[in-house]
Motif scaffolding. Sequence first.
Motif, short mmCIF file in Angstrom:
data_model
loop_
_atom_site.label_atom_id
_atom_site.label_comp_id
_atom_site.label_asym_id
_atom_site.label_seq_id
_atom_site.Cartn_x
_atom_site.Cartn_y
_atom_site.Cartn_z
N GLU A 4 0.83 -1.20 0.00
CA GLU A 4 0.00 0.00 0.00
C GLU A 4 0.87 1.26 0.00
OE1 GLU A 4 -3.49 2.16 2.67
OE2 GLU A 4 -2.61 0.27 3.30
N THR A 5 1.95 1.22 0.79
CA THR A 5 2.85 2.36 0.85
C THR A 5 3.53 2.59 -0.49
OG1 THR A 5 3.26 2.01 3.20
CG2 THR A 5 4.86 3.34 2.01
N GLU A 6 3.94 1.51 -1.18
CA GLU A 6 4.61 1.63 -2.46
C GLU A 6 3.69 2.21 -3.52
OE1 GLU A 6 6.26 -2.12 -3.48
OE2 GLU A 6 7.59 -2.21 -1.76
N ILE A 7 2.43 1.80 -3.52
CA ILE A 7 1.47 2.28 -4.50
C ILE A 7 1.27 3.79 -4.36
CG2 ILE A 7 -0.96 2.19 -5.18
CD1 ILE A 7 -0.93 -0.79 -4.53
N GLN A 8 1.43 4.31 -3.16
CA GLN A 8 1.18 5.72 -2.92
C GLN A 8 2.04 6.65 -3.76
OE1 GLN A 8 1.67 6.31 1.25
NE2 GLN A 8 -0.40 5.67 1.76
N ILE A 9 3.19 6.22 -4.24
CA ILE A 9 4.07 7.14 -4.93
C ILE A 9 4.36 6.70 -6.37
CG2 ILE A 9 5.19 7.95 -2.85
CD1 ILE A 9 7.53 6.13 -3.49
N LEU A 10 3.42 6.01 -7.00
CA LEU A 10 3.62 5.55 -8.37
C LEU A 10 3.16 6.55 -9.42
CD1 LEU A 10 2.67 1.76 -8.17
CD2 LEU A 10 4.93 2.77 -8.39
N THR A 11 2.24 7.45 -9.08
CA THR A 11 1.74 8.41 -10.06
C THR A 11 2.67 9.61 -10.17
OG1 THR A 11 0.45 9.67 -8.44
CG2 THR A 11 -0.62 7.74 -9.44
N ALA A 12 2.49 10.40 -11.21
CA ALA A 12 3.33 11.58 -11.44
C ALA A 12 3.20 12.58 -10.30
CB ALA A 12 2.95 12.24 -12.76
N SER A 13 1.97 12.80 -9.83
CA SER A 13 1.77 13.75 -8.74
C SER A 13 2.41 13.25 -7.45
CB SER A 13 0.28 14.00 -8.52
OG SER A 13 -0.38 12.79 -8.18
N ASP A 14 2.36 11.96 -7.23
CA ASP A 14 2.98 11.40 -6.04
C ASP A 14 4.50 11.43 -6.15
OD1 ASP A 14 0.73 10.92 -4.52
OD2 ASP A 14 0.38 8.96 -5.41
N ARG A 15 5.00 11.41 -7.37
CA ARG A 15 6.44 11.55 -7.57
C ARG A 15 6.90 12.91 -7.05
NH1 ARG A 15 10.01 14.06 -10.96
NH2 ARG A 15 11.97 12.97 -11.35
N ASP A 16 6.14 13.93 -7.37
CA ASP A 16 6.46 15.28 -6.89
C ASP A 16 6.42 15.33 -5.37
OD1 ASP A 16 6.71 16.09 -9.52
OD2 ASP A 16 4.67 16.90 -9.64
N ARG A 17 5.42 14.66 -4.81
CA ARG A 17 5.30 14.63 -3.34
C ARG A 17 6.51 13.92 -2.73
NH1 ARG A 17 2.77 10.92 0.35
NH2 ARG A 17 2.11 9.66 -1.42
N GLY A 18 6.89 12.79 -3.34
CA GLY A 18 8.04 12.05 -2.85
C GLY A 18 9.32 12.87 -2.92
N LEU A 19 9.49 13.60 -4.01
CA LEU A 19 10.67 14.45 -4.16
C LEU A 19 10.69 15.54 -3.10
CD1 LEU A 19 10.88 14.85 -8.05
CD2 LEU A 19 12.51 13.67 -6.57
N GLN A 20 9.52 16.09 -2.80
CA GLN A 20 9.43 17.14 -1.78
C GLN A 20 9.79 16.59 -0.40
OE1 GLN A 20 5.53 18.89 -1.23
NE2 GLN A 20 6.37 20.75 -0.37
N LEU A 21 9.27 15.41 -0.08
CA LEU A 21 9.58 14.79 1.20
C LEU A 21 11.08 14.49 1.31
CD1 LEU A 21 6.61 12.24 1.43
CD2 LEU A 21 6.88 14.34 2.75
N LEU A 22 11.63 13.95 0.23
CA LEU A 22 13.05 13.61 0.22
C LEU A 22 13.91 14.86 0.37
CD1 LEU A 22 15.07 11.27 -0.09
CD2 LEU A 22 15.06 11.70 -2.56
N TYR A 23 13.53 15.91 -0.35
CA TYR A 23 14.29 17.16 -0.29
C TYR A 23 14.28 17.73 1.13
CZ TYR A 23 15.82 21.92 -1.14
OH TYR A 23 16.52 23.10 -1.09
N GLN A 24 13.12 17.76 1.76
CA GLN A 24 13.04 18.34 3.10
C GLN A 24 13.84 17.54 4.12
OE1 GLN A 24 8.95 19.18 4.26
NE2 GLN A 24 9.19 21.23 3.44
N MET A 25 13.76 16.22 4.05
CA MET A 25 14.53 15.40 4.99
C MET A 25 16.02 15.58 4.77
SD MET A 25 12.50 11.83 5.70
CE MET A 25 12.57 11.21 4.02
#
Length: 333
Positions: A4-25
């Motif tokens: 379920e966690t992996e599916i959360q970041i498969l779309t293009a919009s979720d890619r942007d979210r993932g990049l934002q989370l990674l950048y902030q950390m």
Amino acid sequence: MDQETEIQILTASDRDRGLQLLYQMKLIRRFEEKSAELYSKEKIRGFLHLYVGEEAVAVGVIQNLTADDNLLSTYREHGHALARGINPGSIMAEMYGKVQGCSRGRGGSMHLFDAATKFYGGNAIVAGHLAMAVGMALASKKQKKNNITCCFFGEGAAAEGEFHEAMNLAALWSVPVLFVCENNLYAMGTAIRYSHSVVEIEKKGPAYGIETEAVDGMNVLSVQKAAKLAIEKVRTAGKPFLLVCNTYRFRAHSMFDAELYRDKSEVEEWKKKDPISQLQNLMSNQDIISLKDIDEINEKIESEVLKAVEFAEKGTWEPVEDLKKFVYSEARI
């Protein structure tokens, strides 16, 4: 990570979210590493408590808050301040003691404050800000605002009387406050089993009728998902919620800490759960980000941290004649 966690970041919009989370950390991690270096060079004085290892908690929770929500933290608050959007230069200048700092250089590392982002500290008294959070939430309720108050604290604070007073009053008055416990297992340097008869912090909320959830604080996606649901409940029901994030700090309690209370092998085991590596590897394995993306993020962060240091270095000291400013009131006859 589960499917379920992996599916959360498969779309293009979720890619942007993932990049934002990674950048902030990554920004928090690099900022803290640089702060430790500057402390060793005596550019930063006083106390310094680093957030290395716990980045997923601040980033995962604060991503879900609105600009109108109040935010309070402990003295280990650099990560929260950065995740909230306070300028890194303003934070670094504060730690340098320069007047360009977010608290005019008067607060230092332990007392960051920024009214513009509703970041109300940075509090050095363990558990002291929990009561403040309840008061802020009560004020919002009385004023019929739709904002909430988010309060970060460690499990050490859960052994203090003010924790229980805050839980009791928050439930009794039914106020919109999200309590976020960053359980890093050692407080200042005492293992949780020596300070809590019940080590599961999440069992303490229900005793006061407060809905509670525990989450893996080393997984930013899990934290973000749990925080989103918790914040929605607080905002819609106007009632308190306790979110326990089980995490671990990779460095000592403070730069003065000899760290004799835990084995180095334990720290190394926890480092295998590094929240930054977890997210970066997940996204890389799913071809969501490339090595080029990672290099660009690292370069951007390095530039931002160096700019923060340059800003602090060029900052000015508060004039001696302003020493009494904000401290003493003028006598009036």
